[in-house]
Design an enzyme around this catalytic site. Structure first.
Site, PDB file in Angstrom:
ATOM      1  N   ASP A 134       0.798  -1.231   0.000  1.00  0.00           N
ATOM      2  CA  ASP A 134       0.000   0.000   0.000  1.00  0.00           C
ATOM      3  C   ASP A 134       0.830   1.280   0.000  1.00  0.00           C
ATOM      4  OD1 ASP A 134      -2.374   1.592   0.115  1.00  0.00           O
ATOM      5  OD2 ASP A 134      -2.136   1.747   2.272  1.00  0.00           O
ATOM      6  N   CYS A 194     -21.292   1.080 -10.376  1.00  0.00           N
ATOM      7  CA  CYS A 194     -20.412   1.822  -9.460  1.00  0.00           C
ATOM      8  C   CYS A 194     -20.299   3.285  -9.883  1.00  0.00           C
ATOM      9  CB  CYS A 194     -19.041   1.168  -9.378  1.00  0.00           C
ATOM     10  SG  CYS A 194     -18.177   1.007 -10.960  1.00  0.00           S
ATOM     11  N   CYS A 198     -21.910   6.143  -7.207  1.00  0.00           N
ATOM     12  CA  CYS A 198     -20.915   6.851  -6.380  1.00  0.00           C
ATOM     13  C   CYS A 198     -21.540   8.137  -5.834  1.00  0.00           C
ATOM     14  CB  CYS A 198     -19.674   7.183  -7.206  1.00  0.00           C
ATOM     15  SG  CYS A 198     -18.471   8.182  -6.297  1.00  0.00           S
ATOM     16  N   CYS A 214     -13.547  11.574  -3.682  1.00  0.00           N
ATOM     17  CA  CYS A 214     -13.869  10.246  -3.152  1.00  0.00           C
ATOM     18  C   CYS A 214     -14.079  10.327  -1.643  1.00  0.00           C
ATOM     19  CB  CYS A 214     -12.729   9.281  -3.492  1.00  0.00           C
ATOM     20  SG  CYS A 214     -12.949   7.620  -2.822  1.00  0.00           S
TER      21      CYS A 214
END
Length: 375
Positions: A134, A194, A198, A214
């Site tokens: 990550d 999606c 959103c 986001c």
């Protein structure tokens, strides 16, 4: 060493230590990704949490001299919890996204990669290795896509046939020339659920995300949440799962075989008012083992105030007044001022009028004045 035979041994060992999927790809550069990342930067869509050097993100050879291969791993995490507590008047609850359930996945995956490294070095003592999860330079998703772990979906997740998109990803660079896995065909087809669902329109088109819009990103920022997003955050205190939960490829996907990711319902659906009482020490003691705690308590507590407004929880008004009056953090005072305006009460308005005369921080004053207009 016969690399082909060793690769089979490595795959078997990986599964024996709880790695759900393992794939291999070359350490060649990622030219398509490089162009996408440059476009993201130009458009202002990058979150700022990523490695800023695009060359490092797309040219593995810069990270490990003589790199030949990249090993990609995936570990599944659960999508459901047992005995989830209900949110009710006077006891409203927030929610942490599924990727923060249980133990911090960075810790778990690094331990698995460390075991893989030890296994490789046992059989190939001269091997060069570099692992990351990550926060490393490489794009976990780009590596996983090329290594055949899954396909890169319209919601910018890697979707695996077995586990859907509920997987954590990690990778290891090595100078061992493993046989590359075969990448998967995109299986999203014409579906655009999606993109359509959103909450903030952060998914611009399939595979392109404006991270600044986001909710998963917004809940991790430390500044005031822009007003246009406050109502859309709902009761999320960390992260957002909407683009995963609506995905047909995730239907029925729930894997609870990794005990370390089993959620504690009281932690991942926390009571909002008690969440506001934590100091740095108690927050770390309670939530420090979760990946959602990496930014500390401030963003979580700010989001908790927004969630209380989402529930129209008037029982929170005394606490919000207390925050407005005495919290040393301008973002918390400003968010409390906004919340008091939304919940509109005589005592809240009185507190706002008093604060207007004493507040010195501009961001707080702006929220106080806007809240007073709602009287």
């Amino acid at each position: 060493m016969n690399v082909q035979d060793f690769q089979k041994q490595l795959i078997h060992y990986a599964h024996s230590i709880g790695i759900d999927k393992i794939g291999f790809t070359s350490a060649a550069s990622f030219p398509d990704l490089k162009q996408r990342l440059k476009l993201q930067q130009q458009l202002g869509y990058a979150s700022g949490f990523e490695e800023p050097d695009i060359e490092k993100r797309t040219e593995p050879i810069r990270l490990l001299e003589n790199a030949e291969s990249i090993i990609s791993i995936a570990i599944a995490y659960p999508s459901k919890m047992k005995d989830a507590p209900q949110s009710k008047r006077g006891a409203r609850r927030g929610i942490f996204a599924r990727a923060s359930w249980g133990m911090d996945y960075h810790t778990v995956l690094r331990e698995k990669l460390a075991k893989l490294e030890a296994f490789i070095l046992l059989h190939a003592p001269d091997a060069k290795l570099k692992s990351m999860v990550d926060t490393g330079e490489l794009s976990d998703r780009a590596v996983a896509e090329r290594a055949g772990i899954g396909w890169s979906a319209k919601n910018c997740s890697i979707i695996t046939p077995e586990f859907g998109s509920y997987v954590y990803l990690g990778e290891m660079l090595t100078n061992i020339p493993f046989e590359p896995s075969v990448p998967m065909e995109d299986q999203c087809g014409d579906c655009r659920l999606c993109l359509d669902i959103c909450p903030t329109g952060a998914l611009i088109e399939g595979g392109q995300l404006n991270a600044k819009r986001c909710i998963a990103f917004i809940t991790q920022t430390k500044t005031m949440v822009p007003e246009e997003f406050r109502a859309k955050i709902g009761n999320r205190v960390y992260g957002c799962d909407t683009c995963q939960t609506v995905c047909p490829k995730n239907k029925g996907k729930h894997f609870a075989h990794h005990a370390e990711f089993t959620p504690d319902p009281e932690l991942v659906k926390p009571l909002l008012l008690p969440l506001l009482e934590h100091n740095n020490r108690t927050f770390k003691e309670t939530y420090g083992h979760m990946s959602g705690a990496w930014r500390g308590k401030n963003p979580i507590q700010r989001n908790a105030i927004i969630a209380l407004v989402h529930f129209k929880e008037r029982g929170a008004i005394p606490k919000l007044i207390s925050i407005l009056e005495s919290d040393p953090r301008p973002v918390m005072r400003g968010t409390a001022a906004w919340a008091l305006g939304e919940l509109s009460s005589p005592e809240g308005q009185a507190a706002l009028r008093i604060r207007k005369e004493t507040e010195t921080e501009e961001i707080v004053l702006q929220e106080v004045e806007a809240a007073l207009l709602k009287e």
